[in-house]
Design a protein around this motif. Structure first.
Motif, PDB file in Angstrom:
ATOM      1  N   TYR A  89       0.858  -1.186   0.000  1.00  0.00           N
ATOM      2  CA  TYR A  89       0.000   0.000   0.000  1.00  0.00           C
ATOM      3  C   TYR A  89       0.894   1.236   0.000  1.00  0.00           C
ATOM      4  O   TYR A  89       2.081   1.176   0.338  1.00  0.00           O
ATOM      5  CB  TYR A  89      -0.935   0.016   1.210  1.00  0.00           C
ATOM      6  CG  TYR A  89      -0.237   0.060   2.541  1.00  0.00           C
ATOM      7  CD1 TYR A  89       0.038   1.275   3.173  1.00  0.00           C
ATOM      8  CD2 TYR A  89       0.149  -1.114   3.190  1.00  0.00           C
ATOM      9  CE1 TYR A  89       0.689   1.319   4.395  1.00  0.00           C
ATOM     10  CE2 TYR A  89       0.790  -1.090   4.417  1.00  0.00           C
ATOM     11  CZ  TYR A  89       1.062   0.136   5.014  1.00  0.00           C
ATOM     12  OH  TYR A  89       1.693   0.177   6.228  1.00  0.00           O
ATOM     13  N   ASP A  90       0.312   2.356  -0.392  1.00  0.00           N
ATOM     14  CA  ASP A  90       1.059   3.605  -0.508  1.00  0.00           C
ATOM     15  C   ASP A  90       1.173   4.258   0.864  1.00  0.00           C
ATOM     16  O   ASP A  90       0.204   4.828   1.384  1.00  0.00           O
ATOM     17  CB  ASP A  90       0.342   4.548  -1.479  1.00  0.00           C
ATOM     18  CG  ASP A  90       1.152   5.794  -1.788  1.00  0.00           C
ATOM     19  OD1 ASP A  90       2.114   6.082  -1.045  1.00  0.00           O
ATOM     20  OD2 ASP A  90       0.816   6.487  -2.764  1.00  0.00           O
ATOM     21  N   LYS A  91       2.328   4.179   1.454  1.00  0.00           N
ATOM     22  CA  LYS A  91       2.525   4.697   2.801  1.00  0.00           C
ATOM     23  C   LYS A  91       2.490   6.222   2.856  1.00  0.00           C
ATOM     24  O   LYS A  91       2.416   6.805   3.946  1.00  0.00           O
ATOM     25  CB  LYS A  91       3.844   4.176   3.364  1.00  0.00           C
ATOM     26  CG  LYS A  91       3.851   2.658   3.530  1.00  0.00           C
ATOM     27  CD  LYS A  91       5.145   2.156   4.133  1.00  0.00           C
ATOM     28  CE  LYS A  91       5.125   0.628   4.271  1.00  0.00           C
ATOM     29  NZ  LYS A  91       6.381   0.102   4.861  1.00  0.00           N
ATOM     30  N   GLU A  92       2.527   6.862   1.705  1.00  0.00           N
ATOM     31  CA  GLU A  92       2.472   8.327   1.669  1.00  0.00           C
ATOM     32  C   GLU A  92       1.033   8.837   1.760  1.00  0.00           C
ATOM     33  O   GLU A  92       0.806   9.965   2.199  1.00  0.00           O
ATOM     34  CB  GLU A  92       3.129   8.855   0.381  1.00  0.00           C
ATOM     35  CG  GLU A  92       4.608   8.522   0.254  1.00  0.00           C
ATOM     36  CD  GLU A  92       5.436   9.165   1.364  1.00  0.00           C
ATOM     37  OE1 GLU A  92       5.136  10.322   1.739  1.00  0.00           O
ATOM     38  OE2 GLU A  92       6.356   8.496   1.863  1.00  0.00           O
ATOM     39  N   THR A  93       0.088   8.033   1.315  1.00  0.00           N
ATOM     40  CA  THR A  93      -1.301   8.500   1.248  1.00  0.00           C
ATOM     41  C   THR A  93      -2.215   7.857   2.281  1.00  0.00           C
ATOM     42  O   THR A  93      -3.298   8.376   2.554  1.00  0.00           O
ATOM     43  CB  THR A  93      -1.880   8.252  -0.156  1.00  0.00           C
ATOM     44  OG1 THR A  93      -1.866   6.844  -0.423  1.00  0.00           O
ATOM     45  CG2 THR A  93      -1.078   8.982  -1.220  1.00  0.00           C
TER      46      THR A  93
ATOM     47  N   GLU B  27      -3.266   6.837   6.030  1.00  0.00           N
ATOM     48  CA  GLU B  27      -3.038   7.127   7.444  1.00  0.00           C
ATOM     49  C   GLU B  27      -2.904   5.795   8.187  1.00  0.00           C
ATOM     50  O   GLU B  27      -3.845   5.011   8.235  1.00  0.00           O
ATOM     51  CB  GLU B  27      -4.194   7.929   8.034  1.00  0.00           C
ATOM     52  CG  GLU B  27      -4.015   8.209   9.535  1.00  0.00           C
ATOM     53  CD  GLU B  27      -5.249   8.801  10.184  1.00  0.00           C
ATOM     54  OE1 GLU B  27      -5.135   9.251  11.342  1.00  0.00           O
ATOM     55  OE2 GLU B  27      -6.325   8.787   9.551  1.00  0.00           O
TER      56      GLU B  27
END
Length: 414
Positions: A57-61, A63
């Motif tokens: 998963y995208d850890k930047e987007t 929470e």
């Protein structure tokens, strides 16, 4: 146990380092996933399983919330309440302690009828302010879904007033509220000795207006010796069916009139109280896929001795929900956590059965079995986070609130 994968692109929130009581197994168990994770997207559960099985998963987007090894359960569901009413009945509490029975108090003009008088005199704002305190108390205990009944107006204007107040509460507190029309709750004084005429009013004036204005999600009747008989109850059920509203019933609380069997013929959502329910009624409920709603608060407060037929309900695999029955006369208790303890101590439910009663089975009693009450992909992300070491603690200890945080539809509300 890992749910089918779904693309993580749109995940908004991900809980990690948590233990999940998914309640996917109902009363058979908690559906435990230890060292788990659960993802939320657009207010729904998008993925759940062991944390070690998390897809990329995208850890930047996303929470990411570290749950600190806490336990998560579905948000609790109180599927039977009378939160909106005027006045109180502390004087009747004193009368009962002096030896008067529930029936004697009701027949003397007390009971429901006394609350009707106070409710009719109260403004919407007065009713709202009082009910808000009760609803807030439930919410702070992890409750994310509540059923609220009318039934203290007993005329068109005041039944509508009560249901409007329930709608106001739904806009104020982050709780899903299901409204139930209980016009056939008691006989108002102006219809004394004229129950059939009052049922005419319920069916010919109240229900049409409430249905037209979409003020109720279901219709209830108090089918009992001090309430309404089978024929009168059926008239209300038939009218509700005409308007496409599901029914439920207060039945077999003080005697066995066969209200549950009648409700089963109308595919009712639930039969509530049911201390005097027999096996024939339970069999009918099973065939109609009804839920039995047990109300230990009323059992306790009225000092009843007739236990609900829990063993027969288990035998026939009828789901058992648990609720507060919060009301001014027979259960002035606004605490669902206490009901978990009472369901175990008084009714001998297991902790898993009790927790199912305020999650998956509570949802079924409200017609919400496909959206609430368990952790499953596509279900509402109503999540209670608890500082406990095992789910049984929710039933075991009372008086120290273990709730840490609460989410409704994926948004933190406590």
């Amino acid at each position: 146990m890992t749910s089918p994968l779904r693309s993580p692109v749109n995940w908004q929130t991900l809980f990690v380092n948590v233990n999940l009581a998914t309640m996917s197994e109902g009363a058979a168990g908690y559906g435990v996933i230890e060292q788990g994770a659960i993802a939320i997207s657009d207010g729904k559960i998008a993925w759940l399983g062991k944390e070690m099985d998390l897809p990329a998963y995208d850890k930047e987007t996303v929470e990411v919330i570290d749950g600190n090894n806490q336990w998560l359960t579905p948000g609790l569901i109180d599927c039977h309440t009378h939160l909106i009413y005027g006045g109180d009945r502390a004087n009747e509490f004193e009368m009962r302690l002096e030896g008067k029975s529930y029936e004697e108090i009701a027949n003397a003009g007390g009971g429901i009828v006394s609350t009707v008088s106070a409710t009719r005199k109260a403004s919407e704002q007065t009713l709202f302010d009082a009910a808000l305190k009760r609803l807030t108390a439930l919410h702070q205990q992890g409750v994310t879904t509540v059923e609220i009944k009318s039934g203290y107006g007993l005329d068109v204007e005041n039944e509508v007033k009560m249901l409007n107040v329930a709608g106001m509460l739904a806009k104020t507190v982050s709780v899903t509220i299901k409204r139930t029309f209980l016009g056939a709750h008691a006989l108002p004084v102006e219809y004394k000795d004229k129950p059939d005429e009052y049922i005419d009013l319920v069916c010919n004036e109240m229900l049409p207006k409430i249905a037209q204005e979409k003020l109720a999600d279901a219709v209830d009747v108090f089918c009992e010796g001090i309430g309404f008989d089978l024929a009168q109850t059926e008239r209300v059920f038939a009218c509700a069916r005409k308007f496409g509203l599901p029914v439920k019933v207060h039945a077999e609380q003080l005697s066995n009139l066969g209200g549950s069997e009648l409700a089963a013929k109308y595919n009712a959502l639930s039969s509530d109280h049911i201390e005097f329910l027999d096996e024939a009624g339970i069999s009918a409920m099973k065939k109609a896929e009804m839920t039995a709603v047990l109300l230990p608060g009323a059992f306790y407060f009225l000092r009843e001795t007739q236990l609900p037929p829990v063993d027969l309900l288990r035998k026939h695999q009828v789901p058992m929900a648990i609720a507060t029955d919060a009301n001014p006369g027979s259960s002035p208790i606004n605490n669902l956590q206490l009901m978990l303890n009472m369901a175990c101590t008084f009714f001998r439910l297991t902790p898993a059965e009790a927790l199912a009663g305020v999650t998956c089975h509570g949802a079924k009693a409200l017609g919400l079995a496909n959206s609430k009450g368990k952790f499953a992909v596509g279900f509402d992300a109503d999540i209670a986070c608890w500082d406990i070491k095992q789910p049984a603690e929710l039933c075991y200890q009372f008086g120290v609130n273990p709730l840490v945080t609460l989410y409704q539809a994926g948004k933190r509300v406590i």
